[in-house]
Design a protein around this motif. Structure first.
Motif, short mmCIF file in Angstrom:
data_model
loop_
_atom_site.label_atom_id
_atom_site.label_comp_id
_atom_site.label_asym_id
_atom_site.label_seq_id
_atom_site.Cartn_x
_atom_site.Cartn_y
_atom_site.Cartn_z
N TRP A 276 4.82 5.14 -11.30
CA TRP A 276 4.88 6.21 -10.59
C TRP A 276 3.33 6.66 -10.50
O TRP A 276 3.06 7.19 -9.48
CB TRP A 276 5.74 7.25 -11.07
N ALA A 277 2.75 7.16 -11.45
CA ALA A 277 1.16 7.73 -11.35
C ALA A 277 0.14 6.81 -10.69
O ALA A 277 -0.51 7.41 -9.95
CB ALA A 277 0.54 7.69 -12.74
N LEU A 278 0.28 5.50 -10.69
CA LEU A 278 -0.46 4.68 -9.67
C LEU A 278 -0.06 4.78 -8.49
O LEU A 278 -0.82 4.97 -7.45
CB LEU A 278 -0.18 3.13 -10.37
N ALA A 279 1.15 4.85 -8.02
CA ALA A 279 1.74 5.03 -6.73
C ALA A 279 1.34 6.38 -6.03
O ALA A 279 0.84 6.32 -4.66
CB ALA A 279 3.30 4.87 -6.59
N GLU A 280 1.36 7.44 -7.18
CA GLU A 280 1.01 8.77 -6.54
C GLU A 280 -0.33 8.80 -6.19
O GLU A 280 -0.70 9.37 -4.91
CB GLU A 280 1.12 9.49 -7.82
N VAL A 281 -1.39 8.16 -6.66
CA VAL A 281 -2.67 7.95 -6.28
C VAL A 281 -2.70 7.32 -4.91
O VAL A 281 -3.51 7.83 -4.03
CB VAL A 281 -3.50 7.10 -7.46
N VAL A 282 -2.03 6.20 -4.81
CA VAL A 282 -2.07 5.64 -3.33
C VAL A 282 -1.59 6.65 -2.23
O VAL A 282 -2.33 6.32 -1.09
CB VAL A 282 -1.35 4.19 -3.47
N LEU A 283 -0.60 7.21 -2.60
CA LEU A 283 -0.16 7.98 -1.47
C LEU A 283 -0.97 9.36 -1.19
O LEU A 283 -1.24 9.67 -0.08
CB LEU A 283 1.21 8.61 -1.81
N ILE A 284 -1.60 9.88 -2.33
CA ILE A 284 -2.62 11.01 -1.88
C ILE A 284 -3.70 10.60 -1.38
O ILE A 284 -4.12 11.08 -0.44
CB ILE A 284 -3.01 11.55 -3.35
N ASN A 285 -4.11 9.31 -1.88
CA ASN A 285 -5.46 8.86 -1.08
C ASN A 285 -5.09 8.54 0.56
O ASN A 285 -6.04 8.58 1.25
CB ASN A 285 -6.20 7.67 -1.80
N LYS A 286 -3.77 8.18 0.66
CA LYS A 286 -3.56 7.62 2.27
C LYS A 286 -3.23 8.93 2.89
O LYS A 286 -3.83 9.08 4.08
CB LYS A 286 -2.33 6.96 2.18
N ALA A 287 -2.67 9.97 2.37
CA ALA A 287 -2.56 11.15 2.96
C ALA A 287 -3.76 11.99 3.23
O ALA A 287 -3.93 12.86 4.10
CB ALA A 287 -1.51 12.16 2.17
N GLU A 288 -4.59 11.81 2.16
CA GLU A 288 -5.84 13.10 2.15
C GLU A 288 -7.05 11.84 1.87
O GLU A 288 -7.73 11.69 0.82
CB GLU A 288 -5.76 13.59 1.44
N PRO A 289 -7.51 10.91 2.92
CA PRO A 289 -8.63 9.89 2.65
C PRO A 289 -9.99 10.63 2.39
O PRO A 289 -10.78 10.17 1.44
CB PRO A 289 -8.57 9.22 3.76
N GLU A 290 -10.21 11.82 2.76
CA GLU A 290 -11.49 12.44 2.61
C GLU A 290 -11.40 13.21 1.39
O GLU A 290 -10.46 14.11 1.20
CB GLU A 290 -11.91 13.53 4.03
N TRP A 291 -12.51 12.93 0.45
CA TRP A 291 -12.56 13.90 -0.54
C TRP A 291 -13.95 14.00 -1.04
O TRP A 291 -14.75 12.88 -1.08
CB TRP A 291 -11.53 13.42 -1.94
N THR A 292 -14.48 15.20 -1.48
CA THR A 292 -15.76 15.54 -2.07
C THR A 292 -15.59 16.23 -3.31
O THR A 292 -14.90 17.09 -3.39
CB THR A 292 -16.44 16.37 -1.08
N PRO A 293 -16.19 15.60 -4.18
CA PRO A 293 -16.08 16.25 -5.97
C PRO A 293 -16.79 17.80 -5.72
O PRO A 293 -17.77 17.78 -4.93
CB PRO A 293 -16.74 15.47 -6.79
N GLY A 294 -16.17 18.60 -6.44
CA GLY A 294 -16.90 19.96 -6.46
C GLY A 294 -18.07 20.01 -7.11
O GLY A 294 -18.86 18.96 -7.67
N ALA A 295 -19.03 21.20 -7.47
CA ALA A 295 -19.98 21.21 -8.31
C ALA A 295 -19.92 20.71 -9.70
O ALA A 295 -18.76 21.11 -10.42
CB ALA A 295 -20.53 22.50 -8.02
N ALA A 296 -20.60 20.16 -10.02
CA ALA A 296 -20.48 19.68 -11.61
C ALA A 296 -20.82 20.86 -12.41
O ALA A 296 -21.77 21.74 -12.45
CB ALA A 296 -21.56 18.66 -11.98
#
Length: 182
Positions: free
Chosen positions: A128-148
């Motif tokens: 489930w946790a693997l599939a959840e990552v795939v679904l999130i990345n597909k729904a929201e392909p753009e991502w930028t990390p916040g400030a360290a």
């Protein structure tokens, strides 16, 4: 086993709902959060009852060293699920640290449990946790990390993770086996 399988499927379905049926979830508004929360609570209850009631069918016999690997991975999982990825520096560039931590927790439990019910529970949650990552990345392909953040925050969350692991260990003992080697 039926309750266990239903619990794992309900857990996955409740989490996938937003990603697989976003329009239906959006139409539910805030009430949808409550419905999903109730479904998740029911899924946990089903998994606990199903796991505890399942007949023990051994598939393999884990060696003693896996207990140490399990405990290390659980500590890593707790740290990954803490605020460290957002407020610290070490995990700052990681997109899904909580889901990675959840997978580490599930894999750790697969290492030390060689029975069929554990494979269904922990293996199912790992998938489930693997599939959840795939679904999130597909729904929201753009991502930028916040400030360290700082290494000091990482250290603070590591100490908090150690304390939390001790507490979880004692709770684990009340409901199951003692998780630490003696």
């Amino acid at each position: 086993m039926t309750l266990l399988v239903l619990g794992v499927l309900l857990w996955a379905g409740a989490h996938f709902f937003k990603r697989l049926m976003p329009d239906a979830r959006a139409r539910m508004g805030d009430a949808g959060k409550g419905i999903v929360a109730v479904a998740l609570v029911i899924s946990v209850v089903l998994m606990v009852i199903g796991y505890r009631a399942a007949e023990v069918v051994d598939l393999w016999y884990p060696p003693a060293w896996t207990v140490h690997a399990n405990n290390f991975l659980v500590l890593v999982a707790i740290f990954m699920m803490s605020p460290a990825p957002k407020k610290g520096r070490i995990l700052n560039g990681m997109r899904h640290p909580q889901l990675a931590g959840f997978r580490a927790w599930a894999f750790a439990h697969l290492l030390v449990n060689g029975d069929l019910a554990s494979v269904i529970l922990f293996g199912g949650l790992f998938v489930w946790a693997l599939a959840e990552v795939v679904l999130i990345n597909k729904a929201e392909p753009e991502w930028t990390p916040g400030a360290a953040g700082s290494y000091a925050k990482d250290g603070m969350f590591l100490v908090a993770s150690l304390v939390l692991m001790a507490v979880i260990g004692y709770i684990h003992y009340w409901v199951g086996p003692w998780p630490y080697p003696v």
